[in-house]
Scaffold this motif. Structure first.
Motif, short mmCIF file in Angstrom:
data_model
loop_
_atom_site.label_atom_id
_atom_site.label_comp_id
_atom_site.label_asym_id
_atom_site.label_seq_id
_atom_site.Cartn_x
_atom_site.Cartn_y
_atom_site.Cartn_z
N LYS A 196 -0.14 8.21 15.98
CA LYS A 196 0.96 7.38 15.45
C LYS A 196 0.57 6.64 14.18
CE LYS A 196 3.12 6.47 20.00
NZ LYS A 196 2.64 7.64 20.67
N ASP A 197 -0.08 7.34 13.26
CA ASP A 197 -0.54 6.73 12.01
C ASP A 197 0.66 6.42 11.10
OD1 ASP A 197 -1.67 6.07 9.61
OD2 ASP A 197 -3.16 7.68 9.64
N SER A 198 0.87 5.12 10.83
CA SER A 198 2.04 4.75 10.03
C SER A 198 1.77 4.87 8.53
CB SER A 198 2.47 3.33 10.37
OG SER A 198 1.43 2.45 10.02
N ALA A 199 0.54 5.26 8.16
CA ALA A 199 0.23 5.38 6.73
C ALA A 199 0.73 6.70 6.14
CB ALA A 199 -1.27 5.23 6.51
N ILE A 200 1.34 7.55 6.98
CA ILE A 200 1.90 8.80 6.47
C ILE A 200 3.42 8.65 6.47
CG2 ILE A 200 2.18 11.27 6.89
CD1 ILE A 200 -0.48 11.24 8.35
N ASP A 201 4.06 8.84 5.31
CA ASP A 201 5.52 8.76 5.25
C ASP A 201 6.14 10.13 5.05
OD1 ASP A 201 5.93 5.74 5.24
OD2 ASP A 201 4.51 5.99 3.60
N LEU A 202 5.64 10.83 4.01
CA LEU A 202 6.20 12.14 3.69
C LEU A 202 5.14 13.22 3.90
CD1 LEU A 202 7.97 11.10 0.41
CD2 LEU A 202 9.11 12.17 2.34
N ILE A 203 5.58 14.37 4.42
CA ILE A 203 4.62 15.44 4.70
C ILE A 203 5.10 16.73 4.05
CG2 ILE A 203 3.43 16.73 6.51
CD1 ILE A 203 4.31 14.46 8.45
N GLY A 204 4.23 17.36 3.28
CA GLY A 204 4.50 18.69 2.77
C GLY A 204 4.13 19.66 3.89
N MET A 205 5.13 20.04 4.70
CA MET A 205 4.85 20.82 5.91
C MET A 205 4.84 22.32 5.61
SD MET A 205 6.98 19.16 9.05
CE MET A 205 8.59 19.55 8.41
N ASP A 206 3.77 22.97 6.02
CA ASP A 206 3.72 24.42 5.95
C ASP A 206 4.82 24.95 6.89
OD1 ASP A 206 2.91 27.16 6.02
OD2 ASP A 206 0.91 26.50 5.41
N VAL A 207 5.47 26.05 6.49
CA VAL A 207 6.61 26.53 7.28
C VAL A 207 6.30 26.79 8.74
CG1 VAL A 207 7.94 27.50 5.37
CG2 VAL A 207 6.15 28.86 6.44
N ALA A 257 -14.52 -5.04 5.28
CA ALA A 257 -13.66 -4.71 4.14
C ALA A 257 -12.95 -3.39 4.39
CB ALA A 257 -14.49 -4.65 2.88
N LEU A 258 -13.71 -2.42 4.93
CA LEU A 258 -13.11 -1.11 5.23
C LEU A 258 -11.97 -1.28 6.22
CD1 LEU A 258 -16.09 1.36 5.60
CD2 LEU A 258 -14.14 1.56 4.06
N GLY A 259 -12.22 -2.10 7.22
CA GLY A 259 -11.21 -2.33 8.26
C GLY A 259 -9.94 -2.88 7.65
N ILE A 260 -10.11 -3.84 6.75
CA ILE A 260 -8.93 -4.45 6.14
C ILE A 260 -8.19 -3.43 5.29
CG2 ILE A 260 -8.20 -6.17 4.43
CD1 ILE A 260 -10.66 -7.85 5.51
N ALA A 261 -9.00 -2.65 4.49
CA ALA A 261 -8.37 -1.65 3.63
C ALA A 261 -7.61 -0.64 4.48
CB ALA A 261 -9.43 -0.94 2.79
N GLY A 262 -8.20 -0.27 5.62
CA GLY A 262 -7.59 0.73 6.49
C GLY A 262 -6.25 0.27 7.05
N CYS A 263 -6.10 -1.03 7.21
CA CYS A 263 -4.86 -1.52 7.80
C CYS A 263 -3.79 -1.79 6.75
CB CYS A 263 -5.10 -2.81 8.58
SG CYS A 263 -6.22 -2.57 9.96
N GLY A 264 -4.17 -1.65 5.47
CA GLY A 264 -3.24 -2.00 4.39
C GLY A 264 -2.07 -1.05 4.30
N GLY A 265 -1.24 -1.25 3.32
CA GLY A 265 -0.17 -0.32 3.06
C GLY A 265 1.14 -0.69 3.72
N GLY A 266 1.19 -1.80 4.41
CA GLY A 266 2.44 -2.21 5.04
C GLY A 266 3.46 -2.62 3.99
N GLY A 267 4.71 -2.46 4.31
CA GLY A 267 5.77 -2.77 3.34
C GLY A 267 6.01 -4.27 3.26
N SER A 268 6.34 -4.72 2.06
CA SER A 268 6.65 -6.14 1.91
C SER A 268 8.03 -6.28 1.29
CB SER A 268 5.58 -6.83 1.05
OG SER A 268 5.46 -6.13 -0.17
#
Lengths: 416, 313
Positions: free
Chosen positions: A84-95, A15-26
Motif C-alpha cells: 500500500k505504498d502511497s508514494a506511487i500515483d501514476l503507473i506506466g503499466m505493461d499490457v 534522515a532517511l526515514g524522514i525522507a522516505g515518509c515525505g511526499g504527502g500533499g499539502s
C-alpha cells in the motif's frame, strides 16, 4: 570516535526515514509520482512537464524510472503496491499486468467522461489490453507489434508463412549464405509472447476465460513450428538465450536473414549499420495457415492510477492529459512508440517516421492479446519453463505437458 | 612468540584449558552483568533483523498466502511443505545446487590454497599482490555475472571467439554449468584464499625450519605441518563457502534464469515469491533452504570439528 560514528549513522538513518515518509500533499499543488519504464528519448518527460504546466498549478508530475526489463518493473511495483505504498500515483503499466493489478485492487478503474476521452478513437486491441471484467483500468498510451524483418538482397520475396520462412532459411544455409531466423527463445516472458502469437495465429488460444486451459490443436501446431525452427539450420545457435536485443544485434552483424522483432530495430540498423539498413525489408508477421492473417500479440503501455494514491483526481487528470493525441505523436516520432489512436496513422509525421505504419495499423487491428488472467505471470512462467529450450520440445507431448503445467500455475498449491 | 603458545592458539577449541568452576567473585559477577548490558543492543538488533524475518517466513509457510488475493489467505498447516517436498522440481533443483556447490568449493579450495601460499610467500609488493588478488571478490556479483555472460555470448563474447566455437556454450546444459562454475570460482576464490591466508599466518616458521633440518621435503612439510596446523582455518573456509554456495542465485539467474537444467533452489524460491507472489509456497521453499543450510553447518561443526565462528575465543 566510535560513539561519534554511531551518532552520525543514527542521524543518517533518521534522515532517511524522514525522507522516505515525505511526499504527502499539502492542500495546493498535488505532487504526482509517475513510475514508468526508463524512456530514453525524453518524450514522456516532455508530456509530464507540459501537462504539469497546463494544469495551472493543480499538479506537478515527477517521473521515476523503473528497471529496464518488464519482469523487474513488475517485481518492484507489486511489492510496493501490496504494501500500500502511497508514494506511487501514476503507473506506466505493461499490457500484461492489467488483470493482475485490477483483480488485486491496486489500480483504480476509469469511469465517466474520462474513460470515454481516453478510449475515443483508440484501436480496439489496446483498449482490450486495458480492460478487465468489463471495466477500463488504464489509459492506452502506446501499442507495439512485431514485424518480419528480412534481407532484401538474400530473399527477393518475403515469406508468407512460418513453414515457408524456415524452408527459405534452410535453402540459404545450403547456399552458404547468412540464413538465421532471429526470435526470442530465452526462458523469459518474451518467449511466452512468441508462443501466444503462434497459438492465436493458428486459430486457438491458451486460456478460455481466466482459469480454463484451452490450447488444443493450435497449440500443437505452434509447438511444432518452434520445434521445427529450433532443430533446423534456420535457428541461431544461441536461440535459447536470445531476447529482442540479441536478435537485433545478430541481424545488424549480418548473420541473420530474418528477424521477428519490434520496430525499434529499424532506426537502430540505420544508425548502427547503414549497409544492412539499405537491404533491410519489412513484411507482415508470418502466418500459421496460409491465407489467414497472423494475430500478433500486442505490447505497449497503459496509464494506471494507483489505488493508494492520495491525489486520485489529479492523477486521472494528469494521465488523461499525457495520453492526448499531441503527446502520442511525440512518443511515436521521437520515442519510437507506436500510437494507439487510429487517426495518427494517417499523420504525415508518423508516416515519415514509420515507413511501415500501415502494416503496424493493420496488425493492431487483427491483434492478439496475452491470456487474460490475474495469474498471467504464473501461466507465463509455466509456458516458458515447459517449452525451454526450444529444441527440446516434443510436439506430440507438448500440449499435455503444457496443460498440466498451466493448471498448476492457476492453482496456488503447486511448485513451478 | 613461543612455539607452544602459537600451536595452542591454532588448535583452538581442542586445546582449550578446562573451565574453572571455582567461586565467582563479586567483581566477576559485576563484569558479567556489564557484559550483558553491552551486548544487549546488538542482540536486540540481531533479533529484529534476523529472527523476525525467519519467524515471519515460517508463519507464512503455514498459510495459503498470495499477495494478489489477500482475501483468500488462510491457515493450511504443513501442506505447502507437502507440495514442495513431493515435487520433483524441488529435488532436481536441490541436486543442481549441491552439484554446483561441491564442484566450485572443491576447485576453490585448491586454487585458494595456491593463491594463499603465493600471497603468504610474496616478498616484493606483498600488499599490492594481496589487493590485486582480492579484486574479483570486491566486484558486485550481479555485475560480475553480466561481465561473464557477455564474455560467453556467441556473437560478441571473447571466450567463444578465443576457443573458435561456432555454437553457443550457454545453449547447452554442460556449457551452462561450466560457465557458472568458472564465474563462481573466479569470484570467490579470493575469499577462500583470504581465509586460508589467516590460517597460514598461524603456522610458525620455526617448525618448518626444524623439519627442514631433519630432511623433510617441501611436499612433506606441506602435508605434515602446514595442513594439520591449518585444519581449523580450512574447515571454517569450507563451511563459509559451502553455505554461500548453497544459496547461489545471481550468476545462474543472469546467465539463463535457470534454463537448460541449471535452476537452483534459490531461483525456485524467487520464482514462487517474486514472480508468482505466492508467499506461502515461496516461504516454505525458503524455510527448507534455511534448514538445509543449518543441517550442513551442524554437520561441519559436529562431524568435522570445524570451530563455529567465535567459538575458539
Amino acid at each position: 570516535v566510535n560513539a561519534r560514528r554511531i551518532a552520525l549513522a543514527a542521524a543518517a538513518l533518521a534522515a532517511l526515514g524522514i525522507a522516505g515518509c515525505g511526499g504527502g500533499g499539502s492542500g495546493g499543488v498535488a505532487k504526482l509520482n509517475y513510475y514508468t519504464f526508463p524512456e530514453p528519448s525524453g518524450s514522456f518527460a516532455t508530456a509530464a512537464a507540459n501537462c504539469s504546466k497546463a494544469s495551472g498549478g493543480r499538479y506537478t508530475i515527477t517521473i521515476s524510472s523503473l528497471p529496464s526489463d518488464s519482469d523487474s518493473q513488475r517485481t518492484q511495483l507489486v511489492r510496493r503496491l501490496a504494501a500500500k505504498d502511497s508514494a506511487i500515483d501514476l503507473i506506466g503499466m505493461d499490457v500484461n499486468w492489467t488483470a493482475e493489478f485490477a483483480q488485486a485492487g491496486w489500480v483504480r478503474p476509469w469511469s465517466g467522461s474520462q474513460a470515454t476521452q481516453v478510449t475515443n478513437g483508440v484501436l480496439p486491441g489496446p483498449i482490450a489490453t486495458a480492460t478487465w471484467n468489463g471495466r477500463l483500468y488504464g489509459a492506452p498510451l502506446n501499442s507495439n507489434t512485431q514485424l518480419l524483418w528480412y534481407r532484401k538482397d538474400l530473399v527477393p520475396n518475403p515469406p508468407q508463412t512460418w513453414t515457408q520462412m524456415i524452408q527459405d532459411a534452410i535453402k540459404l544455409a545450403k547456399q552458404g549464405k547468412p540464413h538465421y531466423i532471429e526470435e526470442q527463445g530465452r526462458q523469459y516472458e518474451g518467449y511466452t509472447v512468441w508462443f501466444n502469437s503462434l497459438v492465436d495465429s493458428a486459430g486457438g488460444q491458451i486460456l478460455n476465460g481466466p482459469s480454463k486451459v484451452a490450447l488444443g490443436p493450435a497449440a500443437k501446431q505452434a509447438a511444432g513450428v518452434i520445434h521445427d525452427l529450433a532443430t533446423s539450420a534456420a535457428a541461431d545457435p544461441s536461440l535459447s538465450n536470445d531476447q529482442e536485443d540479441q536478435g537485433r544485434l545478430a541481424f545488424e552483424s549480418g548473420t541473420a536473414a530474418f528477424e521477428i522483432n519490434y520496430p525499434f530495430v529499424y532506426p537502430s540498423a540505420q544508425k548502427d549499420v547503414p549497409k544492412i539498413a539499405k537491404v533491410m525489408g519489412y513484411a507482415a508477421y508470418p502466418q500459421m495457415n496460409a491465407g489467414t492473417p497472423a494475430r500478433v500479440t500486442i505490447g505497449g503501455i497503459n496509464l494506471g492510477v494507483s489505488a493508494y494514491s492520495t491525489h486520485p483526481a489529479a492523477a486521472f487528470e494528469a494521465a488523461t492529459c499525457m495520453a492526448q493525441r499531441q503527446y502520442q505523436l511525440i512518443n511515436a516520432v521521437k520515442g519510437g512508440l507506436p500510437p494507439v489512436l487510429a487517426s495518427l496513422y494517417n499523420d504525415p509525421a508518423v508516416a515519415k517516421a514509420y515507413p511501415f505504419h500501415q502494416l503496424i495499423k493493420q496488425q493492431l487491428s487483427t491483434y492478439g492479446i496475452r491470456p487474460k488472467t490475474p495469474a498471467y505471470s504464473d501461466v507465463s512462467l509455466a509456458i516458458q519453463k515447459t517449452l525451454s529450450p526450444p529444441s527440446g520440445i516434443d510436439p506430440s507431448t507438448a500440449v499435455s505437458q503444457l496443460t498440466s503445467q498451466i493448471k498448476s500455475a492457476l492453482s496456488s498449491g503447486a511448485l513451478l | 612468540v613461543s612455539t607452544g603458545a602459537v600451536t595452542a592458539d591454532t588448535t583452538g577449541t581442542a586445546a582449550a584449558p578446562p573451565k574453572r568452576r571455582a567461586r565467582v567473585t563479586d567483581r566477576a559477577k559485576a563484569e558479567r552483568r556489564l557484559a550483558y548490558w553491552l551486548i544487549a543492543p546488538s542482540v536486540i538488533v540481531m533479533l529484529l533483523v534476523t529472527a523476525y524475518p525467519i519467524i515471519d517466513a515460517f508463519v507464512l509457510s503455514l498459510q495459503r498466502a498470495d499477495l494478489r488475493f489477500p482475501n483468500a489467505n488462510k491457515f493450511i498447516g504443513f501442506s505447502n511443505y507437502g507440495h514442495v517436498l513431493s515435487s520433483s522440481l524441488w529435488w532436481s533443483d536441490v541436486f543442481h545446487t549441491l552439484f554446483i556447490t561441491v564442484v566450485t568449493v572443491a576447485i576453490e579450495l585448491v586454487l585458494g590454497m595456491l593463491l594463499a601460499l603465493a600471497m603468504h610467500r610474496a616478498i616484493f609488493v606483498r600488499g599490492a599482490i594481496r589487493a590485486i588478488g582480492l579484486i574479483p571478490y570486491g566486484i558486485v556479483t550481479v555485475v560480475a555475472a553480466f561481465a561473464w555472460r557477455y564474455a560467453w555470448e556467441s556473437d560478441s563474447g571473447w571466450i567463444p571467439h578465443l576457443l573458435g566455437l561456432h555454437s553457443d556454450p550457454l545453449a547447452s546444459t554442460s556449457g551452462s554449468y561450466i560457465a557458472v562454475i568458472i564465474a563462481e570460482v573466479w569470484k570467490t576464490t579470493p575469499f577462500m584464499a583470504l581465509l586460508l591466508l589467516g590460517g597460514l599466518a598461524l603456522v610458525p616458521d620455526e617448525i618448518h625450519e626444524a623439519a627442514r633440518v631433519d630432511g623433510a621435503t617441501t611436499w612433506q612439510r606441506f602435508w605434515r605441518i602446514t595442513i594439520p596446523l591449518m585444519k581449523p582455518a580450512i574447515l571454517v573456509a569450507l563451511l563459509f563457502r559451502t553455505l554461500d554456495g548453497l544459496r547461489i542465485f545471481d550468476t545462474v539467474y543472469i546467465f539463463n534464469a535457470g534454463a537448460h537444467g541449471t535452476e537452483t533452489v534459490s531461483i525456485l524460491g524467487f520464482n514462487q515469491l517474486l514472480n508468482r507472489l505466492n508467499l506461502g509456497l515461496g516461504s516454505a521453499v525458503s524455510v527448507l533452504i534455511f534448514l538445509m543450510v543449518a543441517i550442513i553447518a551442524f554437520l561441519f561443526i559436529k562431524g568435522f570439528g570445524a570451530a563455529a565462528p567465535g567459538a575458539g575465543d
